[in-house]
Design a protein around this motif. Structure first.
Motif, PDB file in Angstrom:
ATOM      1  N   VAL A   1       0.811  -1.212   0.000  1.00 13.98           N
ATOM      2  CA  VAL A   1       0.000   0.000   0.000  1.00 13.98           C
ATOM      3  C   VAL A   1       0.855   1.278   0.000  1.00 13.98           C
ATOM      4  O   VAL A   1       1.740   1.438   0.833  1.00 13.98           O
ATOM      5  N   ASN A   2       0.551   2.172  -0.923  1.00 19.56           N
ATOM      6  CA  ASN A   2       1.170   3.500  -0.998  1.00 19.56           C
ATOM      7  C   ASN A   2       2.691   3.498  -1.087  1.00 19.56           C
ATOM      8  O   ASN A   2       3.319   4.488  -0.762  1.00 19.56           O
TER       9      ASN A   2
ATOM     10  N   PRO B   1       4.462  -1.175   3.156  1.00 20.41           N
ATOM     11  CA  PRO B   1       3.588  -0.008   3.026  1.00 20.41           C
ATOM     12  C   PRO B   1       4.345   1.294   3.259  1.00 20.41           C
ATOM     13  O   PRO B   1       5.169   1.367   4.162  1.00 20.41           O
ATOM     14  N   LEU B   2       4.088   2.297   2.437  1.00 22.08           N
ATOM     15  CA  LEU B   2       4.659   3.653   2.510  1.00 22.08           C
ATOM     16  C   LEU B   2       6.179   3.684   2.303  1.00 22.08           C
ATOM     17  O   LEU B   2       6.805   4.706   2.522  1.00 22.08           O
ATOM     18  N   CYS B   3       6.800   2.569   1.890  1.00 25.00           N
ATOM     19  CA  CYS B   3       8.249   2.555   1.674  1.00 25.00           C
ATOM     20  C   CYS B   3       8.569   3.068   0.278  1.00 25.00           C
ATOM     21  O   CYS B   3       7.722   3.061  -0.607  1.00 25.00           O
TER      22      CYS B   3
ATOM     23  N   GLY C   1       9.241  -1.073   7.425  1.00 23.98           N
ATOM     24  CA  GLY C   1       9.367  -0.015   8.434  1.00 23.98           C
ATOM     25  C   GLY C   1       9.789   1.294   7.800  1.00 23.98           C
ATOM     26  O   GLY C   1       9.288   1.690   6.758  1.00 23.98           O
ATOM     27  N   ASN C   2      10.764   1.969   8.424  1.00 23.24           N
ATOM     28  CA  ASN C   2      11.250   3.244   7.891  1.00 23.24           C
ATOM     29  C   ASN C   2      12.402   3.011   6.933  1.00 23.24           C
ATOM     30  O   ASN C   2      13.488   3.558   7.096  1.00 23.24           O
ATOM     31  N   GLY C   3      12.202   2.170   5.933  1.00 27.62           N
ATOM     32  CA  GLY C   3      13.231   1.945   4.923  1.00 27.62           C
ATOM     33  C   GLY C   3      14.290   0.948   5.351  1.00 27.62           C
ATOM     34  O   GLY C   3      15.383   0.920   4.788  1.00 27.62           O
TER      35      GLY C   3
END
Lengths: 188, 189
Positions: free
Chosen positions: A114-115, A132-134, A150-152
């Protein structure tokens, strides 16, 4: 929905397409652009998915799932004279809701969640998973089995269950075929 | 100038739901709205992703299929999406119903693939709630949180981060602010 006001603008010209007869493409999916869009067998395009071939051709393999609101294809006009590199999505790839894919190549069995956002010219190996969001930067090359989460943060997935995952995607396609009314004729 | 009366943004149903004309609701027959729910523009609700797995128990009643069930006084902000989760079970892939209780707020741009969301849950903007997550009552999820698939969030938790973790608790006094009746009344055409 039939009494909807019609736009005064003429409809955008359809891009040239080469669609396999076994694909499932929802009526509200959008294929735009001027270059060739190729979609392989048993691929599912959800409603509101956007494929834009204005700047480069798009090739999608077989047994892929392209979810709603995702955007496939180069979004911005390339700055230099060179033509933007075509977007190639290999077999069994799942692109989830709202993901943006401008990659040069997305390897077999990869999952883009997602995203997530895959930059221009990036190359994803086989069975990668982008959480997601990566984000994957422009031109980046990821080896096979890379997981971004997570955060990349990154790791290599060596669980060896890629065959099972491919089977699961195939099953999912079979179910979606029953649920999503397909309208290939609109896009040919 | 057109002589037609200007149509408002929202369509109000008999049970008081306010549904934006610009929402994208697919499979309306499989969606239950409890009433007094607000659905803003560009919200996608995937009612077409129905359960396809049929239980082997023949005694089970085959009622109307439901993909998304929503309670009363829920608020879905612009551009969020509700999507029933899917998984492989006993070798068959199937989607499962997404159930949302009362007074649930979902922020703009959030994508929800949970199995169950309890009452008085507040989900911020641009969150991603993973497949089969279970969120109990009185939970606050802060902006930009990624709730991992299958996570169970206990009542009165505050969740944030990527991946989402419980970062705090909701004090008893804060509970009053999570009622959405006022928010519903403020939505007008």
């Amino acid at each position: 929905m039939s009494n909807k006001r019609q736009s005064m603008m003429p409809p955008a010209p359809k891009p040239p397409t080469s669609l396999s007869s076994s694909i499932v493409i929802a009526e509200h999916a959008s294929l735009t652009g001027t270059k060739l869009i190729m979609i392989g067998s048993n691929t599912v395009i959800h409603p509101r998915a956007k494929l834009n071939s204005a700047y480069a051709p798009i090739t999608i393999g077989s047994t892929c799932i392209i979810s709603e609101r995702s955007q496939i294809g180069i979004l911005k006009e390339p700055e230099d004279e060179e033509e933007a590199e075509p977007v190639v999505i290999e077999n069994g790839v799942v692109v989830e809701v709202g993901a943006i894919v401008e990659a040069r190549r997305v390897g077999e069995g990869s999952v883009i969640e997602v995203n997530a956002r895959i930059g221009k010219g990036a190359v994803l190996g086989k069975h990668c998973k982008i959480g997601p969001l990566c984000e994957v930067a422009e031109g980046e090359v990821l080896p096979d089995f890379t997981v971004i989460f997570g955060n990349g943060m990154r790791r290599i997935d060596n669980s060896g269950v890629e065959d099972l995952k491919m089977k699961m995607v195939a099953r999912q396609v079979e179910v979606l075929r029953k649920l999503i009314p397909s309208n290939i004729a609109k896009f040919q | 100038m057109s002589k037609k009366p200007v149509k408002g943004e929202y369509i109000e149903t008999d049970t008081g739901n306010k549904v934006s004309r610009r929402s994208q609701i697919i499979g309306t027959t499989n969606i239950i709205l409890g009433g007094k729910t607000v659905i803003q523009a560009e919200v996608i609700i995937r009612g077409d992703l129905l359960r396809t797995y049929t239980s082997s128990n023949p005694g089970e009643k085959q009622g109307n299929p439901v993909a998304v069930a929503i309670g009363r006084y829920c608020f879905f902000s612009r551009g969020c999406e509700l999507r029933p989760p899917g998984k492989l079970y006993k070798g068959q892939f199937s989607h499962y119903p997404l159930k949302i209780a009362d007074h649930v707020f979902i922020g703009p741009g959030s994508i929800i693939e949970a199995a169950l969301i309890g009452s008085h849950v507040n989900i911020g903007a641009n969150c991603v709630v993973g497949k089969f997550a279970i969120i109990k009552d009185y939970v606050r999820i802060l902006d930009g949180t990624v709730v991992p698939p299958n996570m169970v969030i206990p009542s009165f938790s505050i969740v944030a981060g990527r991946p989402g973790r419980v970062v705090g608790e909701i004090a008893e006094g804060e509970v009053d602010g999570m009622d959405l009746r006022e928010v519903y009344r403020e939505v007008r055409n």
